[in-house]
Design a protein around this motif. Structure first.
Motif, short mmCIF file in Angstrom:
data_model
loop_
_atom_site.label_atom_id
_atom_site.label_comp_id
_atom_site.label_asym_id
_atom_site.label_seq_id
_atom_site.Cartn_x
_atom_site.Cartn_y
_atom_site.Cartn_z
N THR A 27 0.62 -1.42 -0.24
CA THR A 27 -0.12 -0.47 0.15
C THR A 27 0.77 1.42 -0.33
OG1 THR A 27 0.03 0.49 2.52
CG2 THR A 27 -2.07 -1.56 1.66
N ASP A 28 0.40 2.06 -0.29
CA ASP A 28 0.95 3.51 -0.25
C ASP A 28 1.35 4.07 0.94
OD1 ASP A 28 0.70 3.75 -2.56
OD2 ASP A 28 -1.25 5.44 -2.24
N THR A 29 1.00 3.59 2.68
CA THR A 29 1.58 3.65 3.87
C THR A 29 2.31 2.54 3.80
OG1 THR A 29 -1.07 3.49 4.08
CG2 THR A 29 0.51 3.45 5.84
N ARG A 31 4.71 1.86 0.91
CA ARG A 31 6.10 2.04 0.32
C ARG A 31 6.31 3.79 1.27
NH1 ARG A 31 1.92 1.48 -3.06
NH2 ARG A 31 3.19 -0.04 -5.20
N LYS A 32 5.88 4.24 2.32
CA LYS A 32 6.61 5.78 2.39
C LYS A 32 6.78 5.52 4.72
CE LYS A 32 4.16 9.67 5.35
NZ LYS A 32 5.44 9.86 5.68
N ASN A 56 1.19 -4.85 -8.87
CA ASN A 56 2.74 -3.98 -9.12
C ASN A 56 3.49 -3.97 -9.85
OD1 ASN A 56 1.69 -2.46 -6.65
ND2 ASN A 56 2.05 -3.83 -5.01
N ASP A 59 6.22 -2.52 -10.84
CA ASP A 59 7.74 -1.86 -9.36
C ASP A 59 8.61 -2.64 -9.49
OD1 ASP A 59 6.20 -0.03 -8.75
OD2 ASP A 59 5.28 -0.78 -6.71
#
Length: 179
Positions: A27-29, A31-32, A56, A59
């Motif tokens: 998720t973007d979370t 990744r961050k 993905n 990626d």
């Protein structure tokens, strides 16, 4: 637990090299969080070409990597490159690999070589090639089938398998690609 956990890890183990296993549904979370930790994430080349799990896939294509990652041809949980290419891929996926590599002449049972070269010439900070892939072994040398019991972790490198020719070839590759 978030970034606080990783700050505590860094405090307890300062300067230790840690790789974030950011595989699967990312998720973007996530990744961050990986970016905020500064840990390199994982890039598995086999994942870039599997049309059945394309969430993905982009990626995992080397032209999309940032420097702070670790590239693998495959991991202990994956098929060997030869097993994957010869047994695991659909024909359209094989053609996708060949198109990406611009390699239409390498025999299927030798595809580990261009895949290793692809990993090595990527911008990834680190490159890990499983011994089974260096040796060009099929899935009889696979280490682990996740969620199964009985046949895992049985493969062993035999004396003489990693011979002087392979050592010389691998040395030349690592030198060529600055690894």
């Amino acid at each position: 637990p978030g970034i606080e956990f990783f700050q505590k890890v860094e405090k307890c183990f300062p300067g230790k090299e840690i790789i974030a296993e950011d595989l699967g549904y990312v998720t973007d979370t996530v990744r961050k969080l990986v970016k905020d930790t500064g840990y390199p994430g994982m890039k598995v080349l086999e994942f870039a070409f599997d049309s059945r799990d394309s969430r993905n896939a982009q990626d995992y294509l080397p032209h999309n990597y940032d420097h702070n990652c670790v590239v693998y041809t495959g991991t202990h949980d994956n098929e060997t490159v030869i097993g994957w290419f010869c047994e695991g891929l659909l024909e359209k996926e094989k053609q996708s690999v060949r198109a990406y590599l611009n390699d239409y002449v390498t025999m299927d049972d030798q595809m580990h070589i261009p895949m290793i070269c692809l990993a090595m010439r990527s911008v990834a900070r680190l490159c890990i090639i499983p011994m089974q892939d260096l040796l060009g072994l099929d899935n009889q040398a696979r280490l682990n089938h996740p969620s199964t019991m009985g046949t895992n972790w049985k493969w062993r490198l035999r004396k003489g398998e990693f011979n002087s020719r392979l050592i010389s070839d691998f040395y030349a590759m690592t030198k060529r690609y600055g690894r």
